[in-house]
Design an enzyme around this catalytic site. Structure first.
Site, PDB file in Angstrom:
ATOM      1  N   LYS A  80       0.822  -1.285   0.140  1.00  0.00           N
ATOM      2  CA  LYS A  80      -0.087   0.065   0.076  1.00  0.00           C
ATOM      3  C   LYS A  80       0.962   1.191  -0.053  1.00  0.00           C
ATOM      4  O   LYS A  80       1.790   1.327   0.905  1.00  0.00           O
ATOM      5  CB  LYS A  80      -0.891  -0.064   1.144  1.00  0.00           C
ATOM      6  CG  LYS A  80      -1.860   1.191   1.376  1.00  0.00           C
ATOM      7  CD  LYS A  80      -3.058   0.944   0.811  1.00  0.00           C
ATOM      8  CE  LYS A  80      -3.922   2.207   0.758  1.00  0.00           C
ATOM      9  NZ  LYS A  80      -3.715   2.885  -0.635  1.00  0.00           N
ATOM     10  N   LYS A 133       5.124   1.681  -2.939  1.00  0.00           N
ATOM     11  CA  LYS A 133       5.116   3.130  -3.614  1.00  0.00           C
ATOM     12  C   LYS A 133       5.125   3.082  -5.343  1.00  0.00           C
ATOM     13  O   LYS A 133       5.904   2.277  -5.588  1.00  0.00           O
ATOM     14  CB  LYS A 133       6.042   4.057  -3.194  1.00  0.00           C
ATOM     15  CG  LYS A 133       5.883   5.503  -3.278  1.00  0.00           C
ATOM     16  CD  LYS A 133       5.029   6.203  -2.191  1.00  0.00           C
ATOM     17  CE  LYS A 133       4.631   7.478  -2.444  1.00  0.00           C
ATOM     18  NZ  LYS A 133       3.877   7.945  -1.308  1.00  0.00           N
ATOM     19  N   ASP A 146      -0.444  10.681  -4.344  1.00  0.00           N
ATOM     20  CA  ASP A 146       0.593  11.500  -3.911  1.00  0.00           C
ATOM     21  C   ASP A 146       0.937  12.724  -4.488  1.00  0.00           C
ATOM     22  O   ASP A 146       0.038  13.130  -5.464  1.00  0.00           O
ATOM     23  CB  ASP A 146       1.952  10.540  -3.804  1.00  0.00           C
ATOM     24  CG  ASP A 146       3.176  11.180  -2.958  1.00  0.00           C
ATOM     25  OD1 ASP A 146       3.268  11.222  -1.885  1.00  0.00           O
ATOM     26  OD2 ASP A 146       4.182  11.554  -3.668  1.00  0.00           O
TER      27      ASP A 146
HETATM   28  P1  NAP Z   1       0.724  18.043  -4.111  1.00  0.00           P
HETATM   29  O1  NAP Z   1      -0.661  18.279  -3.907  1.00  0.00           O
HETATM   30  O2  NAP Z   1       1.109  17.647  -5.480  1.00  0.00           O
HETATM   31  O3  NAP Z   1       1.328  19.236  -3.255  1.00  0.00           O
HETATM   32  C1  NAP Z   1       2.594  19.526  -3.397  1.00  0.00           C
HETATM   33  C2  NAP Z   1       2.996  21.031  -3.040  1.00  0.00           C
HETATM   34  O4  NAP Z   1       4.391  21.221  -2.729  1.00  0.00           O
HETATM   35  C3  NAP Z   1       2.575  21.949  -4.315  1.00  0.00           C
HETATM   36  O5  NAP Z   1       2.005  22.993  -3.678  1.00  0.00           O
HETATM   37  C4  NAP Z   1       3.927  22.051  -4.806  1.00  0.00           C
HETATM   38  O6  NAP Z   1       3.735  23.182  -5.659  1.00  0.00           O
HETATM   39  C5  NAP Z   1       4.875  22.247  -3.404  1.00  0.00           C
HETATM   40  N1  NAP Z   1       6.307  21.855  -4.090  1.00  0.00           N
HETATM   41  C6  NAP Z   1       6.714  20.793  -4.757  1.00  0.00           C
HETATM   42  N2  NAP Z   1       8.226  20.895  -4.835  1.00  0.00           N
HETATM   43  C7  NAP Z   1       8.475  21.928  -4.040  1.00  0.00           C
HETATM   44  C8  NAP Z   1       9.660  22.607  -3.571  1.00  0.00           C
HETATM   45  N3  NAP Z   1      10.820  21.986  -4.197  1.00  0.00           N
HETATM   46  N4  NAP Z   1       9.830  23.572  -2.590  1.00  0.00           N
HETATM   47  C9  NAP Z   1       8.412  24.110  -2.411  1.00  0.00           C
HETATM   48  N5  NAP Z   1       7.299  23.691  -2.720  1.00  0.00           N
HETATM   49  C10 NAP Z   1       7.279  22.434  -3.450  1.00  0.00           C
HETATM   50  O7  NAP Z   1       1.188  16.991  -3.212  1.00  0.00           O
HETATM   51  P2  NAP Z   1       0.666  16.479  -1.721  1.00  0.00           P
HETATM   52  O8  NAP Z   1      -0.150  15.058  -1.753  1.00  0.00           O
HETATM   53  O9  NAP Z   1       0.261  17.687  -1.007  1.00  0.00           O
HETATM   54  O10 NAP Z   1       2.048  15.918  -1.194  1.00  0.00           O
HETATM   55  C11 NAP Z   1       3.027  16.731  -0.358  1.00  0.00           C
HETATM   56  C12 NAP Z   1       3.979  15.739   0.314  1.00  0.00           C
HETATM   57  O11 NAP Z   1       3.344  15.035   1.359  1.00  0.00           O
HETATM   58  C13 NAP Z   1       4.870  14.678  -0.388  1.00  0.00           C
HETATM   59  O12 NAP Z   1       6.189  14.862   0.096  1.00  0.00           O
HETATM   60  C14 NAP Z   1       4.173  13.663  -0.255  1.00  0.00           C
HETATM   61  O13 NAP Z   1       4.788  12.339  -0.581  1.00  0.00           O
HETATM   62  C15 NAP Z   1       3.782  13.881   1.055  1.00  0.00           C
HETATM   63  N6  NAP Z   1       2.403  13.019   1.539  1.00  0.00           N
HETATM   64  C16 NAP Z   1       1.269  13.029   0.983  1.00  0.00           C
HETATM   65  C17 NAP Z   1       0.394  12.354   1.338  1.00  0.00           C
HETATM   66  C18 NAP Z   1      -1.246  12.487   0.770  1.00  0.00           C
HETATM   67  O14 NAP Z   1      -2.245  11.978   1.159  1.00  0.00           O
HETATM   68  N7  NAP Z   1      -1.331  13.370  -0.275  1.00  0.00           N
HETATM   69  C19 NAP Z   1       0.421  11.535   2.500  1.00  0.00           C
HETATM   70  C20 NAP Z   1       1.475  11.231   3.199  1.00  0.00           C
HETATM   71  C21 NAP Z   1       2.826  12.135   2.670  1.00  0.00           C
HETATM   72  P3  NAP Z   1       3.708  23.088  -7.313  1.00  0.00           P
HETATM   73  O15 NAP Z   1       2.180  23.683  -7.168  1.00  0.00           O
HETATM   74  O16 NAP Z   1       4.386  24.568  -7.588  1.00  0.00           O
HETATM   75  O17 NAP Z   1       3.934  22.005  -7.895  1.00  0.00           O
END
Ligand code: NAP
Length: 455
Positions: free
Chosen positions: A99, A135, A175
């Protein structure tokens, strides 16, 4: 199986496995970084459990069950055929089906997939639910693509992936770059190919179409519930705390929402181009409209809020003085220097919404100071926890209310905090949630591996 004397010193054993891992994966920087952070924590466990050395658990657990990579060919709006690479890393299924999310981002490579999948094993174990670790994703860049291109890419991706996944085999989710829209296209294609309504094959589906209420909010809300426990133990609360959040995606938006709900003042957030600072407190309605509805850049925020400022580039966000820092964007966004700046400016809590946003230097700085540090493995487990609740609803062919899901999420986050905190105390590292969460997650998986025999 390599025979290793139970007399071997635990530190030597861990060092030996780590050395081999570095040799075999020399170019996989992120994977080595994630492994090192976990390995350091596990030495006290091997000191107390020589049976894990006898069964060579560490060397077995760091080798994924399998890594699948495949070609994804798709046609863009100009009828030009494009090619990307798809991945699925099935790391460990001792506790349940593999998962973990799918990431669509140009930086995706095998190292990033492996680090995320490896961390996912322990995160998923911490939730107490029956889910193993995996993943996947692709180096596809969704930015600037039309909706039709996104759909064609997702369909092409699933046309390859479908043979490796299933509700009892491997259950992907979203993600970075993969939200409810992409999950919808992936699910539609899977259903068409399989000819069966196996809703439990993917999580993060839209509510009403196999998805769970509360999934979209779960990682951000869960992060704040986790921090609430950290603050409670320190006899504090969110009320009037100044908070800086990086990112403005799924995790960041709902972390901001819940922190504000608990009485905090969130003053900054960012995207990959730069960050905004709003001294009066961020107006989340504007951020949601810009990022969730219009797909615009965060810099547009200042056109709606004259007292807010925008700064190009992301690094400076950690120089904004705050009480609580919640990195919610991506890996390695806080280095040692940025950590020292946060500490010098009086930060009290740092908790990771993103996966591995702090590098090892930064973590060491936080641990050596009075800062309360919540590692992502524990603090951002709320998303996958509610994904497992979605799987349960899919199996029962029913839906739970938003309150029911949220209350289960709240309980799970409390329990992750308590287990991590207890494990840290038990192994002589009271207050160190990095060690505590690594150990608590690892022991569950290691004991399962002993039960299942050698393979
Ligand atoms: P997301 O909706 O795609 O959002 C990512 C955000 O981070 C966007 O605002 C993006 O900006 C920004 N970003 C990307 N690269 C960056 C950088 N180098 N510096 C500053 N901002 C940056 O993704 P998300 O689901 O929120 O995931 C964010 C993180 O949480 C990841 O590490 C992911 O693995 C982790 N995570 C997510 C979940 C989940 O349920 N979604 C669960 C556990 C962990 P842009 O719009 O410009 O791309």
């Amino acid at each position: 199986m390599t025979t290793i004397s139970t007399k071997t010193n635990a530190q030597q054993y861990v060092d030996g496995v780590f050395l081999k891992l570095k040799e075999k994966n020399a170019h996989q920087i992120e994977f080595i970084q994630a492994a090192e952070e976990i390995f350091i924590s596990l030495v006290p466990v091997f000191e107390q459990h020589p049976e894990y050395i006898q069964h060579n658990i560490l060397e077995r657990i760091i080798e994924p069950d399998r890594i699948i990579s495949f070609r994804v060919a798709w046609q863009d709006d100009q009828n030009q055929v494009q090619v990307n690479r798809g991945y699925r890393v099935q790391y460990n299924n001792v506790i349940g089906p593999y998962k973990g999310g799918l990431r669509f981002h140009p930086t995706v490579n095998e190292s990033i997939m492996k680090f995320l999948a490896f961390e996912q094993i322990f995160k998923n174990a911490l939730t107490g639910q029956a889910i193993g670790g995996g993943k996947g994703g692709s180096d596809f860049n969704p930015k600037g693509k039309s909706d039709a291109e996104i759909m064609r890419f997702c369909q092409a991706f699933m046309t390859e992936l479908y043979r490796y996944v299933g509700p009892d085999v491997d259950v992907p989710a979203g993600d970075i770059g993969v939200g409810a829209r992409e999950i919808g296209y992936l699910w539609g294609q899977y259903k068409r190919i399989r000819g069966a309504y196996e809703a439990g094959v993917l999580t993060g589906k839209k509510p009403g179409y196999g998805g769970s209420l509360g999934r979209k909010e779960a990682t951000g809300y869960g992060l704040v519930y986790f921090v609430e426990e950290m603050l409670r133990e320190a006899k504090q609360s969110f009320i009037n705390q100044k908070v800086v959040v990086s990112g403005s995606g799924n995790v960041a938006i709902y972390a901001i929402e819940k922190a504000q709900h608990f009485g905090a003042k969130v003053v900054a957030c960012s995207d990959s181009s730069g960050y905004i600072y709003d001294p009066e407190g961020i107006d989340l309605k504007i951020v949601k409209e810009l990022k969730e509805v219009q797909g615009k850049r965060i810099k547009e925020y200042v056109t709606h809020r004259p007292n807010a400022t925008y700064t190009e580039g992301c690094d400076g966000i950690w120089s904004i003085p705050c009480d609580i820092a919640l990195p919610c964007a991506t890996q390695n966004e806080i280095n040692g220097e940025q950590a020292r700046t946060l500490i010098a400016n009086g930060v009290k809590v740092v908790a990771e919404g993103a996966n591995m946003p702090s590098n090892l230097d930064a973590i060491n700085e936080f641990l050596a100071s009075d800062v309360l540090f919540g590692p992502g493995k524990a603090a951002n487990a709320g998303g996958v926890a509610v994904s497992a609740l979605e799987m349960a609803q899919n199996s029962g062919r029913n839906y739970w209310s938003e309150q029911e899901v949220d209350s289960k999420l709240h309980d799970i986050m409390k329990s992750i905090f308590n287990e991590s905190s207890e494990a840290a105390k038990k192994y002589g590292y009271a207050g160190n949630l990095v060690v505590g969460s690594n150990i608590a997650g690892f022991i569950k998986v290691a004991n399962g591996m002993l039960v299942e025999g050698v393979y």
